[in-house]
Enzyme design. Structure first.
Site, PDB file in Angstrom:
ATOM      1  N   ASN A  33      -7.119  12.137 -10.980  1.00  0.00           N
ATOM      2  CA  ASN A  33      -7.836  12.427 -12.193  1.00  0.00           C
ATOM      3  C   ASN A  33      -7.875  13.860 -12.426  1.00  0.00           C
ATOM      4  O   ASN A  33      -7.308  15.044 -11.537  1.00  0.00           O
ATOM      5  CB  ASN A  33      -9.450  12.161 -11.980  1.00  0.00           C
ATOM      6  N   SER A  81      -2.695   4.654 -14.036  1.00  0.00           N
ATOM      7  CA  SER A  81      -3.499   4.080 -15.156  1.00  0.00           C
ATOM      8  C   SER A  81      -4.011   2.737 -15.386  1.00  0.00           C
ATOM      9  O   SER A  81      -4.861   2.412 -16.027  1.00  0.00           O
ATOM     10  CB  SER A  81      -3.141   4.636 -16.472  1.00  0.00           C
ATOM     11  N   THR A  82      -3.194   1.728 -14.411  1.00  0.00           N
ATOM     12  CA  THR A  82      -3.623   0.150 -14.624  1.00  0.00           C
ATOM     13  C   THR A  82      -4.715   0.030 -13.853  1.00  0.00           C
ATOM     14  O   THR A  82      -5.181  -1.142 -13.834  1.00  0.00           O
ATOM     15  CB  THR A  82      -2.527  -0.413 -14.387  1.00  0.00           C
ATOM     16  N   ASP A 125       0.978  -0.956   0.023  1.00  0.00           N
ATOM     17  CA  ASP A 125       0.069   0.163   0.029  1.00  0.00           C
ATOM     18  C   ASP A 125       0.694   1.189   0.045  1.00  0.00           C
ATOM     19  O   ASP A 125       1.759   1.483   0.750  1.00  0.00           O
ATOM     20  CB  ASP A 125      -0.874  -0.110   1.384  1.00  0.00           C
ATOM     21  N   ILE A 126       0.967   2.249  -0.972  1.00  0.00           N
ATOM     22  CA  ILE A 126       1.684   3.307  -1.081  1.00  0.00           C
ATOM     23  C   ILE A 126       1.474   4.242  -0.019  1.00  0.00           C
ATOM     24  O   ILE A 126       2.341   5.095   0.343  1.00  0.00           O
ATOM     25  CB  ILE A 126       1.465   3.870  -2.472  1.00  0.00           C
ATOM     26  N   VAL A 161      -8.838   1.701 -12.705  1.00  0.00           N
ATOM     27  CA  VAL A 161      -9.850   2.189 -13.400  1.00  0.00           C
ATOM     28  C   VAL A 161      -9.718   2.700 -14.932  1.00  0.00           C
ATOM     29  O   VAL A 161     -10.683   2.470 -15.736  1.00  0.00           O
ATOM     30  CB  VAL A 161     -10.415   3.422 -12.621  1.00  0.00           C
ATOM     31  N   VAL A 218      -6.307   4.147  -5.861  1.00  0.00           N
ATOM     32  CA  VAL A 218      -5.056   4.558  -4.857  1.00  0.00           C
ATOM     33  C   VAL A 218      -5.450   6.012  -4.636  1.00  0.00           C
ATOM     34  O   VAL A 218      -4.897   6.466  -3.528  1.00  0.00           O
ATOM     35  CB  VAL A 218      -3.833   4.369  -5.805  1.00  0.00           C
ATOM     36  N   ASP A 219      -6.061   6.821  -5.384  1.00  0.00           N
ATOM     37  CA  ASP A 219      -6.371   8.282  -5.154  1.00  0.00           C
ATOM     38  C   ASP A 219      -7.144   8.309  -3.889  1.00  0.00           C
ATOM     39  O   ASP A 219      -6.993   9.064  -2.987  1.00  0.00           O
ATOM     40  CB  ASP A 219      -7.173   8.900  -6.117  1.00  0.00           C
TER      41      ASP A 219
HETATM   42  N1  AR6 Z   1      -1.406   1.406  -2.964  1.00  0.00           N
HETATM   43  C1  AR6 Z   1      -0.571   1.301  -4.004  1.00  0.00           C
HETATM   44  N2  AR6 Z   1      -1.188   1.015  -5.371  1.00  0.00           N
HETATM   45  C2  AR6 Z   1      -2.775   0.740  -5.442  1.00  0.00           C
HETATM   46  C3  AR6 Z   1      -3.320   1.146  -4.193  1.00  0.00           C
HETATM   47  C4  AR6 Z   1      -2.602   1.457  -2.908  1.00  0.00           C
HETATM   48  N3  AR6 Z   1      -3.392   1.824  -1.760  1.00  0.00           N
HETATM   49  N4  AR6 Z   1      -4.646   1.153  -4.286  1.00  0.00           N
HETATM   50  C5  AR6 Z   1      -4.970   0.882  -5.614  1.00  0.00           C
HETATM   51  N5  AR6 Z   1      -3.589   0.745  -6.398  1.00  0.00           N
HETATM   52  P1  AR6 Z   1      -6.157   3.531  -9.868  1.00  0.00           P
HETATM   53  P2  AR6 Z   1      -5.688   4.786 -12.406  1.00  0.00           P
HETATM   54  C6  AR6 Z   1      -3.266   0.383  -7.629  1.00  0.00           C
HETATM   55  O1  AR6 Z   1      -7.541   2.791 -10.398  1.00  0.00           O
HETATM   56  O2  AR6 Z   1      -6.088   3.415 -13.077  1.00  0.00           O
HETATM   57  C7  AR6 Z   1      -9.531   7.410  -9.155  1.00  0.00           C
HETATM   58  O3  AR6 Z   1     -10.694   7.176  -9.137  1.00  0.00           O
HETATM   59  C8  AR6 Z   1      -4.326  -0.424  -8.503  1.00  0.00           C
HETATM   60  O4  AR6 Z   1      -4.332  -1.815  -8.437  1.00  0.00           O
HETATM   61  O5  AR6 Z   1      -6.200   3.938  -8.367  1.00  0.00           O
HETATM   62  O6  AR6 Z   1      -4.968   5.612 -12.939  1.00  0.00           O
HETATM   63  C9  AR6 Z   1      -8.949   8.485  -9.702  1.00  0.00           C
HETATM   64  O7  AR6 Z   1      -9.492   9.535  -9.083  1.00  0.00           O
HETATM   65  C10 AR6 Z   1      -3.702  -0.073  -9.796  1.00  0.00           C
HETATM   66  O8  AR6 Z   1      -2.798  -0.908 -10.341  1.00  0.00           O
HETATM   67  O9  AR6 Z   1      -5.622   4.710 -10.865  1.00  0.00           O
HETATM   68  C11 AR6 Z   1      -9.090   8.535 -11.054  1.00  0.00           C
HETATM   69  O10 AR6 Z   1     -10.249   9.051 -11.400  1.00  0.00           O
HETATM   70  C12 AR6 Z   1      -3.177   1.343  -9.691  1.00  0.00           C
HETATM   71  O11 AR6 Z   1      -2.895   1.445  -8.303  1.00  0.00           O
HETATM   72  C13 AR6 Z   1      -8.898   7.255 -11.789  1.00  0.00           C
HETATM   73  O12 AR6 Z   1      -9.048   6.244 -10.461  1.00  0.00           O
HETATM   74  C14 AR6 Z   1      -3.948   2.485 -10.247  1.00  0.00           C
HETATM   75  O13 AR6 Z   1      -5.304   2.325 -10.225  1.00  0.00           O
HETATM   76  C15 AR6 Z   1      -7.431   6.877 -12.149  1.00  0.00           C
HETATM   77  O14 AR6 Z   1      -7.245   5.512 -12.614  1.00  0.00           O
END
Ligand code: AR6
Length: 178
Positions: free
Chosen positions: A29, A122-123, A15-16, A125, A38-39
């Site tokens: 976003n 980006s990987t 978890d970052i 949502v 992660v956001d």
């Molecule tokens: N620590 C590290 N990595 C994580 C964590 C965490 N706590 N939680 C998720 N990931 P995503 P995106 C990974 O969907 O695709 C948001 O709603 C996850 O498994 O967080 O860039 C924003 O507001 C994946 O591999 O980001 C935007 O609207 C990676 O983080 C949208 O999602 C990115 O997944 C951005 O989408």
């Protein structure tokens, strides 16, 4: 652990929000007002100070980066960047994802930061294929090190075992073990 031109490149499964680096990067976003993935985790763990600063910043174009406090988290700063939404690979997605990594590193340099942790932007949502995204991430980091060798450590924090193993394999291929 890997090393490229004296810069450590590490991979961590986890978890970052728990990282104790100078900066952690948020996959945000364009609004910078929070979201899922992660956001959402970063805003929950860091507390309201991050959202307050994000509101003042007023958004961020895709591929660019902005910086705020890390609030209650152990790192010092959050660098918010916005990766592309993946459609078919023909909408400039690769360049935009590359820019997200490169511009986050440039901002870390402006703030004199020595350690930075990235999620796999980006990987989730946004649907970018994980293996392609990993290669773009590594290329962005290596190009930055070629251009401005000031950072000490770049950490890729992967949320799943699968993505960790993917990064390990690709880093083994591209850099080899230090
Ligand atoms: N620590 C590290 N990595 C994580 C964590 C965490 N706590 N939680 C998720 N990931 P995503 P995106 C990974 O969907 O695709 C948001 O709603 C996850 O498994 O967080 O860039 C924003 O507001 C994946 O591999 O980001 C935007 O609207 C990676 O983080 C949208 O999602 C990115 O997944 C951005 O989408």
């Amino acid at each position: 652990m890997y090393e490229y031109k004296g810069v450590k490149i590490s991979i961590v499964e986890g978890d970052i929000t728990k990282m104790e680096s100078d900066a952690i990067v948020n996959a945000a976003n364009n609004t910078l007002l929070g979201g899922g993935g992660v956001d959402g985790a970063i805003h929950r763990a860091g507390g309201p100070a991050i959202l307050e600063q994000c509101k003042k910043i007023g958004g961020c174009p895709t591929g660019e980066a902005r910086i705020t406090t890390a609030g209650n988290m152990p790192s010092k700063y959050v660098i918010h960047t916005v990766g592309p939404i993946y459609k078919d690979g023909k909408q400039n997605e690769e360049q935009l994802l590359y820019n997200a990594y490169y511009n986050s590193l440039k901002l870390s340099k402006e703030y004199n930061l020595k350690t930075i942790a990235f999620p796999s932007i980006s990987t989730g949502v946004y649907g970018y294929p994980k293996d392609e995204a990993c290669k773009v991430a590594i290329r962005g980091v290596m190009d930055f090190i070629d251009d401005e060798n000031e950072i000490e450590e770049v950490i890729f924090v992967l949320f799943s075992r699968d993505n960790y193993l993917l990064y390990e394999k690709i880093l083994d291929d591209i850099i080899g073990r230090g």
